[in-house]
Design a protein around this motif. Structure first.
Motif, short mmCIF file in Angstrom:
data_model
loop_
_atom_site.label_atom_id
_atom_site.label_comp_id
_atom_site.label_asym_id
_atom_site.label_seq_id
_atom_site.Cartn_x
_atom_site.Cartn_y
_atom_site.Cartn_z
N LEU A 274 35.63 28.53 -57.22
CA LEU A 274 36.46 27.86 -58.23
C LEU A 274 35.67 26.82 -59.03
O LEU A 274 36.21 26.13 -59.88
N GLY A 275 34.36 26.72 -58.73
CA GLY A 275 33.52 25.81 -59.49
C GLY A 275 33.65 24.35 -59.11
O GLY A 275 33.25 23.46 -59.84
N GLU A 276 34.23 24.08 -57.92
CA GLU A 276 34.38 22.69 -57.47
C GLU A 276 33.13 22.18 -56.78
O GLU A 276 32.78 21.03 -56.86
N THR A 277 32.47 23.08 -56.03
CA THR A 277 31.29 22.70 -55.25
C THR A 277 30.14 23.63 -55.61
O THR A 277 30.35 24.83 -55.77
N PRO A 278 28.91 23.07 -55.74
CA PRO A 278 27.77 23.97 -55.99
C PRO A 278 27.37 24.68 -54.69
O PRO A 278 27.52 24.13 -53.60
N LEU A 279 26.87 25.89 -54.83
CA LEU A 279 26.40 26.64 -53.65
C LEU A 279 25.05 26.06 -53.23
O LEU A 279 24.17 25.88 -54.05
N SER A 280 24.91 25.72 -51.94
CA SER A 280 23.66 25.12 -51.49
C SER A 280 23.12 25.86 -50.28
O SER A 280 23.84 26.61 -49.62
N LEU A 281 21.85 25.59 -49.98
CA LEU A 281 21.20 26.18 -48.81
C LEU A 281 21.91 25.71 -47.54
O LEU A 281 22.11 26.48 -46.60
N HIS A 282 22.28 24.42 -47.53
CA HIS A 282 23.01 23.84 -46.39
C HIS A 282 24.26 24.66 -46.08
O HIS A 282 24.54 24.99 -44.94
N LEU A 283 24.99 24.94 -47.15
CA LEU A 283 26.25 25.67 -47.01
C LEU A 283 26.00 27.05 -46.40
O LEU A 283 26.69 27.47 -45.47
N MET A 284 24.97 27.72 -46.91
CA MET A 284 24.70 29.08 -46.46
C MET A 284 24.18 29.13 -45.02
O MET A 284 24.63 29.91 -44.20
#
Length: 312
Positions: A274-284
Motif C-alpha cells: 500500500l506504499g506505507e512502508t519501504p521494502l527493506s533487507l531487514h523486513l525480508m
C-alpha cells in the motif's frame, strides 16, 4: 460435535485446521487498517466497548440460530469463560491498544512472539505439560526473526513503558488462550458459547472503565466510522475469536499462537504494497527467519493422521 482431543501435543490434523489458521491470519493481517483508521477518528475506550457489544449480539444471535441444545453450564465453567473475557478480551486487547501509543507497529509485532513462550511456560507451570523442543526452538527462531524485523523500523526509539505494556498485554493473551483450551477440554463447551460469555464480560468491563475514567460513550459520527466499527465487531471480534478458539482446540494453544507471530509479516507486506512502508533487507531477512521458526514448529513432528477431514 465439539469434542476435545485428549493428547496435549496436538498435531494439526486436518485441512479444516489449516483453513482456520489461514482465515485468522488473513483477518488479523488486515485489521490494523481498520484500527488505525478508527484510532484517528474516535475514542478508543468507546470503540472497544461498542466493538465487544456488537460481538456479543452477533454471537448471541448465532448461538440461538445455529447451536444445538445447550449443555448446562457449571458455575466453574461460567467463571472460566468470564475469565477469558476479562483476561484476554479486556486486559490483553485493552493493554495492546495502550501500548500502541508508545510503540510502532513493527515493535508491537516483535513483542507478539512472546505469546508462544508465555503459553509454553504457563502450560508447563500450571498444567505440567512437558516442553516440546520443536515448540521452543520454533519460538526462539521466530523471535529472532521478528527482532530483525523490528530493527528495520527506525521510526521511533524503543519505549520502556510501551514494552512493559506490550509484554503484559501478550501475557494476558497467552493466559486467555490457555484458559480457552482448558475450558474446551474440561467443560466440553462450544466456541460460540465461550466467546459469547467472554465478549459480554469484556464489554461490561470496558463500560466500567469508561465510567471510572469519566468518559462519556462516543457513538460513531459518520457512516464510515460505523462501517469500521461493524467490521471490527463482527469480523475482528465475533468471527475471528470463534475461529481462533476453535483452532486452539484443534492444535493446542502453543501452535495456534503462531497466527500471532505470522500476521505481523502479512500486515507489513500489505503496508509495503500500500506504499506505507519501504521494502527493506531487514523486513525480508526477518520474515524469512519467522517462516523458518514456524516451519520448525509445525514440520518437526507433523505426520498427518490417515483419517477423514471433520467439520465440527
Amino acid at each position: 460435535s465439539m469434542n476435545a482431543l485428549p493428547d496435549n501435543n496436538k498435531k494439526p490434523r486436518s485441512l479444516v485446521a489449516v483453513l482456520i489458521f489461514l482465515g485468522c491470519l488473513l483477518i488479523w493481517s488486515t485489521n490494523w487498517i481498520a484500527i488505525s483508521l478508527q484510532v484517528e477518528h474516535s475514542d478508543v475506550g468507546s470503540s472497544l466497548m461498542l466493538r465487544f457489544l456488537i460481538a456479543y449480539g452477533v454471537l448471541w444471535l448465532s448461538q440461538r440460530l445455529f447451536a444445538g441444545p445447550q449443555q448446562p453450564v457449571t458455575r466453574k465453567a461460567y467463571l472460566l469463560m468470564a475469565g477469558v473475557g476479562a483476561v484476554y478480551f479486556y486486559a490483553g486487547i485493552g493493554l495492546a491498544y495502550l501500548a500502541t501509543a508508545y510503540l510502532g507497529s513493527a515493535q508491537m509485532a516483535c513483542l507478539s512472539a512472546f505469546v508462544i513462550f508465555y503459553i509454553i511456560g504457563i502450560k508447563r507451570l500450571f498444567l505440567h505439560v512437558p516442553v516440546a523442543l520443536h515448540n521452543l526452538l520454533g519460538a526462539l527462531v521466530s523471535i529472532a526473526g521478528l527482532g530483525l524485523f523490528m530493527l528495520g523500523d527506525p521510526g521511533r526509539p524503543l519505549s520502556l513503558a510501551g514494552v512493559a505494556l506490550g509484554l503484559t498485554s501478550f501475557l494476558a493473551v497467552a493466559i486467555g488462550s490457555v484458559l480457552s483450551e482448558h475450558i474446551q477440554k474440561i467443560c466440553q463447551l462450544g466456541t460460540l458459547h465461550i466467546n459469547k460469555v467472554a465478549a459480554g464480560w469484556a464489554c461490561a468491563l470496558y463500560a466500567v472503565s469508561l465510567l471510572l475514567g469519566g468518559h462519556g460513550l462516543q457513538l460513531p459520527g459518520t457512516l464510515a466510522d460505523l462501517g469500521i466499527l461493524l467490521y471490527l465487531g463482527v469480523v475482528c471480534s465475533a468471527l475471528v475469536f470463534v475461529l481462533f478458539i476453535d483452532l486452539i482446540k484443534r492444535m493446542g494453544a502453543e501452535n495456534a499462537g503462531y497466527v500471532g507471530v505470522l500476521y505481523p509479516i502479512g500486515a507489513s507486506y500489505l503496508s509495503v504494497w500500500l506504499g506505507e512502508t519501504p521494502l527493506s533487507l531487514h523486513l525480508m531477512l526477518g520474515s524469512a527467519l519467522v517462516m523458518l521458526g514456524s516451519l520448525i514448529n509445525f514440520k518437526f513432528r507433523y505426520h498427518p493422521a490417515p483419517k477423514k477431514v471433520e467439520f465440527s
